[in-house]
Design an enzyme around this catalytic site. Structure first.
Site, mmCIF file in Angstrom:
data_model
loop_
_atom_site.group_PDB
_atom_site.id
_atom_site.type_symbol
_atom_site.label_atom_id
_atom_site.label_comp_id
_atom_site.label_asym_id
_atom_site.label_seq_id
_atom_site.Cartn_x
_atom_site.Cartn_y
_atom_site.Cartn_z
ATOM 1 N N LEU A 139 -8.521 13.969 14.361
ATOM 2 C CA LEU A 139 -7.152 14.149 14.845
ATOM 3 C C LEU A 139 -6.398 15.034 13.870
ATOM 4 C CD1 LEU A 139 -6.043 10.519 15.883
ATOM 5 C CD2 LEU A 139 -6.767 12.379 17.398
ATOM 6 N N ASN A 179 -8.119 4.288 2.328
ATOM 7 C CA ASN A 179 -8.167 4.332 0.868
ATOM 8 C C ASN A 179 -7.669 5.672 0.351
ATOM 9 O OD1 ASN A 179 -10.721 5.341 1.948
ATOM 10 N ND2 ASN A 179 -11.497 5.407 -0.151
ATOM 11 N N PHE A 180 -6.572 6.132 0.947
ATOM 12 C CA PHE A 180 -5.876 7.310 0.462
ATOM 13 C C PHE A 180 -5.152 6.993 -0.847
ATOM 14 C CE2 PHE A 180 -5.281 8.205 5.210
ATOM 15 C CZ PHE A 180 -6.338 9.096 5.265
ATOM 16 N N LYS A 236 -3.254 9.254 -8.976
ATOM 17 C CA LYS A 236 -4.455 9.225 -8.150
ATOM 18 C C LYS A 236 -5.643 8.806 -9.012
ATOM 19 C CE LYS A 236 -2.856 12.843 -5.002
ATOM 20 N NZ LYS A 236 -3.120 14.181 -4.424
ATOM 21 N N ASP A 254 -16.215 1.850 -7.171
ATOM 22 C CA ASP A 254 -16.221 2.290 -5.780
ATOM 23 C C ASP A 254 -16.979 1.288 -4.927
ATOM 24 O OD1 ASP A 254 -14.722 4.695 -5.429
ATOM 25 O OD2 ASP A 254 -16.193 5.741 -6.636
#
Length: 215
Positions: A80, A104-105, A145, A177
Site C-alpha cells: 500500500l 516495529n517501526f 532509533k 532481535d
C-alpha cells in the site's frame, strides 16, 4: 487457512526484519490470518531481509531471501502506498476488520502517517495495537532509533558477555532481535486474552530494551 488456536484472529501486520516479523510468525503458525503490509515508498522501503542471504540456489530477488521467507511463512502480503488517499482508505478497511495492528517501526511512524492508536480506535474500538521499538514511545530516549545490537549494549547484555580479565565481547549476533520477537508475541497473546476477558482493546507500547533488562 488451516484451523488453529488463533484461527479467529486477523492481524494487520507492519512488522519486518526479525524482531517484529518473528513475533507474528508465531501467530500465523497458530492459525491467525496475518496480512503483512509493506509500503516500498515509505521510510523503511522494502524489508531489508527480502533479498538477503541465505539463498536456496543461484536465484536472487525481493522474494528469495532465506531469512525473509523463514520469518514470513504462512502470512499474506499486500503493498500500500500510504502517501495516497487510496492507500490510506484501504488501510482503514483492513483495520476495521482486524483484531490487531502490529509494527516495529521507530517511534511515531504510524502517527505521522495518520494512524495513531486513537485514530485506529476510532476505526475499530476493539483494536489491539502492539508497537515494538527499542525504547518505546514514552521517555527521554524514545526519539532514538535502535536495533538489536544497540539494545543489547544499552540494556547491559553486551557488558555481561566476555572472558575474565578481557573487555566485554558482546553477543555477536543480533540476540535481541530474536528474543524481542518472543517477548512481542507474548505481549500480543496477553492483550488478546485481556480483550477476551473484558472486551477492551489496548495499546501495548512494548520497548525491546525493557525486554532485555531481565535477561
Amino acid at each position: 487457512m488451516h484451523e488453529g488456536a488463533l484461527s479467529d484472529v486477523r492481524v494487520c501486520d507492519f512488522t519486518g526484519q526479525l524482531a517484529g516479523a518473528g513475533a507474528t510468525r508465531f501467530l500465523a503458525a497458530f492459525g491467525a490470518e496475518v496480512i503483512r503490509i509493506e509500503d516500498p515508498t515509505n521510510e523503511g522501503r522494502w524489508d531489508i531481509l527480502r533479498g538477503g542471504p541465505p539463498y536456496v540456489d543461484a536465484r536472487r530477488g525481493i522474494n528469495l531471501g532465506g531469512s525473509f521467507n523463514n520469518h514470513n511463512v504462512e502470512k499474506l502480503g499486500i503493498t500500500l502506498n500510504l502517501k495516497t488517499a487510496r492507500g490510506k482508505a484501504l488501510l482503514r478497511e483492513i483495520i476495521a476488520v482486524s483484531d490487531l495492528v502490529t509494527e516495529n517501526f521507530a517511534a511515531g511512524v504510524l502517527d505521522r502517517l495518520g494512524f495513531s492508536y486513537d485514530e485506529m480506535r476510532a476505526i475499530n474500538p476493539r483494536i489491539i495495537y502492539v508497537s515494538n521499538c527499542g525504547f518505546g514511545h514514552i521517555g527521554p530516549y524514545s526519539g532514538f532509533k535502535t536495533w538489536g545490537p544497540s539494545v543489547q549494549a544499552f540494556s547491559g547484555l553486551t557488558f555481561s558477555s566476555g572472558l575474565a580479565g578481557q573487555p566485554p565481547a558482546g553477543w555477536g549476533y543480533s540476540y535481541m532481535d530474536h528474543t524481542g520477537a518472543y517477548y512481542m508475541a507474548m505481549a500480543i497473546l496477553m492483550a488478546l486474552y485481556h480483550r477476551d476477558q473484558t472486551g477492551e482493546g489496548q495499546w501495548v507500547d512494548y520497548a525491546t530494551t525493557e525486554a532485555a533488562l531481565p535477561l
